[in-house]
Scaffold this motif. Sequence first.
Motif, PDB file in Angstrom:
ATOM      1  N   ILE A  10      26.589  14.002  -6.777  1.00 45.09           N
ATOM      2  CA  ILE A  10      25.509  14.758  -7.407  1.00 45.09           C
ATOM      3  C   ILE A  10      25.914  15.194  -8.813  1.00 45.09           C
ATOM      4  N   LEU A  11      27.173  15.626  -8.973  1.00 46.21           N
ATOM      5  CA  LEU A  11      27.662  15.982 -10.305  1.00 46.21           C
ATOM      6  C   LEU A  11      27.696  14.764 -11.223  1.00 46.21           C
ATOM      7  N   PHE A  12      28.018  13.582 -10.655  1.00 46.88           N
ATOM      8  CA  PHE A  12      27.973  12.349 -11.441  1.00 46.88           C
ATOM      9  C   PHE A  12      26.558  12.121 -11.973  1.00 46.88           C
ATOM     10  N   PHE A  13      25.574  12.302 -11.095  1.00 45.92           N
ATOM     11  CA  PHE A  13      24.176  12.119 -11.488  1.00 45.92           C
ATOM     12  C   PHE A  13      23.790  13.103 -12.591  1.00 45.92           C
ATOM     13  N   LEU A  14      24.118  14.382 -12.402  1.00 44.56           N
ATOM     14  CA  LEU A  14      23.748  15.400 -13.383  1.00 44.56           C
ATOM     15  C   LEU A  14      24.438  15.152 -14.722  1.00 44.56           C
ATOM     16  N   ALA A  15      25.719  14.771 -14.660  1.00 43.32           N
ATOM     17  CA  ALA A  15      26.458  14.513 -15.895  1.00 43.32           C
ATOM     18  C   ALA A  15      25.881  13.313 -16.630  1.00 43.32           C
ATOM     19  N   TYR A  16      25.519  12.275 -15.882  1.00 35.37           N
ATOM     20  CA  TYR A  16      24.941  11.096 -16.543  1.00 35.37           C
ATOM     21  C   TYR A  16      23.604  11.444 -17.190  1.00 35.37           C
ATOM     22  N   MET A  17      22.762  12.197 -16.487  1.00 37.32           N
ATOM     23  CA  MET A  17      21.482  12.590 -17.058  1.00 37.32           C
ATOM     24  C   MET A  17      21.679  13.371 -18.367  1.00 37.32           C
ATOM     25  N   ARG A  18      22.771  14.149 -18.423  1.00 35.88           N
ATOM     26  CA  ARG A  18      23.033  14.962 -19.614  1.00 35.88           C
ATOM     27  C   ARG A  18      23.622  14.138 -20.762  1.00 35.88           C
ATOM     28  N   PHE A  19      24.498  13.197 -20.439  1.00 36.73           N
ATOM     29  CA  PHE A  19      25.256  12.513 -21.488  1.00 36.73           C
ATOM     30  C   PHE A  19      24.921  11.034 -21.653  1.00 36.73           C
ATOM     31  N   ASN A  31      21.243  -2.859  -3.577  1.00 33.02           N
ATOM     32  CA  ASN A  31      22.001  -2.392  -4.739  1.00 33.02           C
ATOM     33  C   ASN A  31      22.194  -3.511  -5.755  1.00 33.02           C
ATOM     34  N   GLU A  32      22.511  -4.694  -5.263  1.00 33.69           N
ATOM     35  CA  GLU A  32      22.722  -5.819  -6.167  1.00 33.69           C
ATOM     36  C   GLU A  32      21.448  -6.136  -6.947  1.00 33.69           C
ATOM     37  N   ALA A  33      20.307  -6.079  -6.259  1.00 37.70           N
ATOM     38  CA  ALA A  33      19.037  -6.363  -6.921  1.00 37.70           C
ATOM     39  C   ALA A  33      18.696  -5.287  -7.948  1.00 37.70           C
ATOM     40  N   VAL A  34      18.955  -4.032  -7.597  1.00 41.48           N
ATOM     41  CA  VAL A  34      18.578  -2.930  -8.478  1.00 41.48           C
ATOM     42  C   VAL A  34      19.425  -2.912  -9.746  1.00 41.48           C
ATOM     43  N   TRP A  35      20.755  -3.020  -9.601  1.00 44.96           N
ATOM     44  CA  TRP A  35      21.567  -2.896 -10.822  1.00 44.96           C
ATOM     45  C   TRP A  35      21.401  -4.082 -11.762  1.00 44.96           C
ATOM     46  N   ARG A  36      21.003  -5.229 -11.211  1.00 45.20           N
ATOM     47  CA  ARG A  36      20.812  -6.405 -12.059  1.00 45.20           C
ATOM     48  C   ARG A  36      19.444  -6.449 -12.728  1.00 45.20           C
ATOM     49  N   THR A  37      18.476  -5.711 -12.183  1.00 45.53           N
ATOM     50  CA  THR A  37      17.112  -5.824 -12.700  1.00 45.53           C
ATOM     51  C   THR A  37      16.559  -4.531 -13.296  1.00 45.53           C
ATOM     52  N   GLN A  38      17.200  -3.389 -13.006  1.00 50.57           N
ATOM     53  CA  GLN A  38      16.656  -2.112 -13.453  1.00 50.57           C
ATOM     54  C   GLN A  38      17.587  -1.447 -14.470  1.00 50.57           C
ATOM     55  N   SER A  39      17.091  -0.393 -15.073  1.00 47.66           N
ATOM     56  CA  SER A  39      17.879   0.346 -16.062  1.00 47.66           C
ATOM     57  C   SER A  39      19.031   1.082 -15.386  1.00 47.66           C
ATOM     58  N   GLU A  96      19.746   4.200 -15.788  1.00 49.82           N
ATOM     59  CA  GLU A  96      19.227   5.482 -15.308  1.00 49.82           C
ATOM     60  C   GLU A  96      18.597   5.335 -13.930  1.00 49.82           C
ATOM     61  N   PHE A  97      17.817   4.267 -13.743  1.00 52.25           N
ATOM     62  CA  PHE A  97      17.196   4.042 -12.439  1.00 52.25           C
ATOM     63  C   PHE A  97      18.270   3.788 -11.384  1.00 52.25           C
ATOM     64  N   TRP A  98      19.292   3.003 -11.729  1.00 54.00           N
ATOM     65  CA  TRP A  98      20.346   2.694 -10.763  1.00 54.00           C
ATOM     66  C   TRP A  98      21.110   3.949 -10.355  1.00 54.00           C
ATOM     67  N   VAL A  99      21.433   4.817 -11.320  1.00 51.95           N
ATOM     68  CA  VAL A  99      22.157   6.043 -10.995  1.00 51.95           C
ATOM     69  C   VAL A  99      21.360   6.891 -10.012  1.00 51.95           C
ATOM     70  N   THR A 100      20.055   7.001 -10.219  1.00 49.80           N
ATOM     71  CA  THR A 100      19.200   7.751  -9.295  1.00 49.80           C
ATOM     72  C   THR A 100      19.159   7.082  -7.931  1.00 49.80           C
ATOM     73  N   PHE A 101      19.019   5.782  -7.919  1.00 50.00           N
ATOM     74  CA  PHE A 101      18.967   5.013  -6.676  1.00 50.00           C
ATOM     75  C   PHE A 101      20.281   5.139  -5.903  1.00 50.00           C
ATOM     76  N   GLU A 102      21.398   5.056  -6.620  1.00 50.74           N
ATOM     77  CA  GLU A 102      22.725   5.161  -6.016  1.00 50.74           C
ATOM     78  C   GLU A 102      22.977   6.552  -5.449  1.00 50.74           C
ATOM     79  N   THR A 103      22.542   7.576  -6.157  1.00 53.25           N
ATOM     80  CA  THR A 103      22.820   8.946  -5.756  1.00 53.25           C
ATOM     81  C   THR A 103      21.924   9.429  -4.630  1.00 53.25           C
TER      82      THR A 103
END
Length: 210
Positions: A21-30, A156-164, A166-173
Motif C-alpha cells: 500500500i505504501l508502494f502504491f501511495l509513493a508511486y502516486m506521489r512521485f 498480470n502479463e496482459a495488463v503490464w504489457r498493454t496498460q499504463s 499507473e494502471f498496473w500499480v493499481t491493479f497489482e496493489t
Amino acid sequence: MHVEKPINPWLRQALELGPPILFFLAYMRFQDVTWTIGGRDYDGFILVTAGFVPLLLLSMAVLWKLTGKVSRLQVFTAVMVIVFGGLTVWLNDERFFKMKTTLVYGFFAVTLGIGLLRGQGWLKVLMGEMLPMSDRGWLILSRRLAMAFAAMAVANEAVWRTQSTEFWVTFETFGLPAFLFVAFMSQAKLIERESLSAGGDDPDDQGGAA
C-alpha cells in the motif's frame, strides 16, 4: 514442531499489507518526478521500487521477530522482490519488477500443478496447520487455486504489457489481491465439508469433484 507466537491481527495486517500500500501511495506521489543520480535519470517508479525492497524486508523481519515464524511463501516472494527489484533499479528498467508478479503467481500455479500430477494437494504442506482437511479436500483446493494463480499470472502479463504503469500499480496493489481473496473465500463450503472435525477425512479417496 515450531509454534507461531500470536500477535494482534491488526498489527499482522499492517505488516503484511503495509509495504504494497505504501508502494502504491509513493508511486502516486512521485510518478511524475525524475531524479538524476550519478549522471543517470531515474523516474518515480524506479526510485519507489528501490525503497519498497528494504521496506518489505523490514516488515518481514518485524513479523518474524514478533511471531517467530515466516512462511515459505513469504520468503519466496521476498526473494523474487529482491532479485527483480534489484534488476529494475540496476538496469533502470521497470519491466523486471512488473514481470516479477507474473513469475510469482506462475510459480505457484506450476508448483501446485506438479503436485496434482502426482495426485497430491501440496497446499497442505503450507496451510495444513491452519486448515485441517482431508487429503481429498486439499487436492480439490490445490486444483482450484492452481487455476486461480494461473489466471492471475496471465492477467498480470496482459495488463503490464498493454496498460499504463499507473494502471498496473493499481491493479497489482488492489486488483490481484482482491481476486485471490475472493477465490479463496469462495472455497468456504469445500473447507467446511472436508474439515476433519466434520468427518471429512478420507485418505483413500484422492479424487473428488473440481
